[in-house]
Design a protein around this motif. Sequence first.
Motif, short mmCIF file in Angstrom:
data_model
loop_
_atom_site.label_atom_id
_atom_site.label_comp_id
_atom_site.label_asym_id
_atom_site.label_seq_id
_atom_site.Cartn_x
_atom_site.Cartn_y
_atom_site.Cartn_z
N HIS A 65 -1.38 21.36 5.38
CA HIS A 65 -0.64 21.84 4.14
C HIS A 65 0.87 21.95 4.58
O HIS A 65 1.86 21.46 3.88
CB HIS A 65 -1.11 23.40 3.55
N GLU A 66 1.13 22.43 5.78
CA GLU A 66 2.57 22.50 6.33
C GLU A 66 3.16 20.90 6.66
O GLU A 66 4.13 20.70 6.39
CB GLU A 66 2.52 23.30 7.60
N LYS A 114 4.11 19.58 3.34
CA LYS A 114 5.52 20.18 2.93
C LYS A 114 6.63 19.28 3.76
O LYS A 114 7.64 19.22 3.04
CB LYS A 114 5.38 21.56 3.08
N THR A 153 7.49 16.01 2.23
CA THR A 153 7.82 16.11 1.07
C THR A 153 9.40 16.80 1.06
O THR A 153 10.27 16.19 0.17
CB THR A 153 7.07 17.29 0.11
N ASN A 154 9.63 17.64 1.88
CA ASN A 154 11.08 18.05 1.88
C ASN A 154 12.08 17.09 2.74
O ASN A 154 13.34 17.61 3.03
CB ASN A 154 11.15 19.12 2.84
#
Length: 278
Positions: A268-269, A272, A275-276
């Motif tokens: 999950h991290e 993220k 994505t960023n």
Amino acid sequence: MELIFSSIKDAIRLKFFLTANGLGETLMENQGQFMYRFSTDHAKNDRYVKALTYFIKEIKRNEWLNDKLLHTYHYENEDERSHIIDIATDMFAGVRKDLAELAGNINENQVIGLAVKDLLSFGGAVLFESFSRFRLKPYYEHVGKYLEIAIDEYKMEQEYQMFVNMLRDYLQNRTPRLSTVHIYLDKTAMFYDENVQEIAHHDLKELIDQRLLANHPIYVDSAVIAPLLSIAPEKIYLYTFEEEQALVRTLRNIFEERISILSPANLHELKKSYTNKP
């Protein structure tokens, strides 16, 4: 009562268990036989039962298993016999409960203890070998059932190891199709590339070497193992809540240092952070 041994080795080994239970009975020799004379003192009775029970469990049971493996099942390799005996021992110790249940659980202390109590109540002389052959016959019949299960388990373990070695050899000869693969493993498996982009199911299917499934349709998992072997990534990150499940253990055995097991939170991290990215 008098307990007689034809084997000095057995007589001496029993001495250890007697001493451990605070019993100092003297070993006597008469015309090539070796004897302990047990007191009729009821205060000692429980200690006699405990000493003889553990002698039978810890010494004679494994001797019986080894003899059966050598002369009935013809396992001439000592390492093989030792491995099978270890499996059976784990069954008796409750470590492999699933296997013990297949043979029917047995309370060793209770079964042997009852036989030993009958032995101690006898007023005369008894040859230990006769006691073992006749009074312990039901016990050893149950030990034989455990042995059969242990042999089957050993054969399955050997087949599994051959299977793993075969897949390792296959992997060594594959050119990596992707350098890194991420897998989220729950009820199903989701594959991601090195950029944490999900690999579509149809794309994954096209990557699979169909020879794997054709040659080993029963053993090779088509959802996880076959794609990973076909891609042969240099690094695998596996995210799961159940690290000890059978599939994860197999993946560890096949891919060894190539695979890392992580929490789904790490995926999950990671997603993220990608994505960023600017």
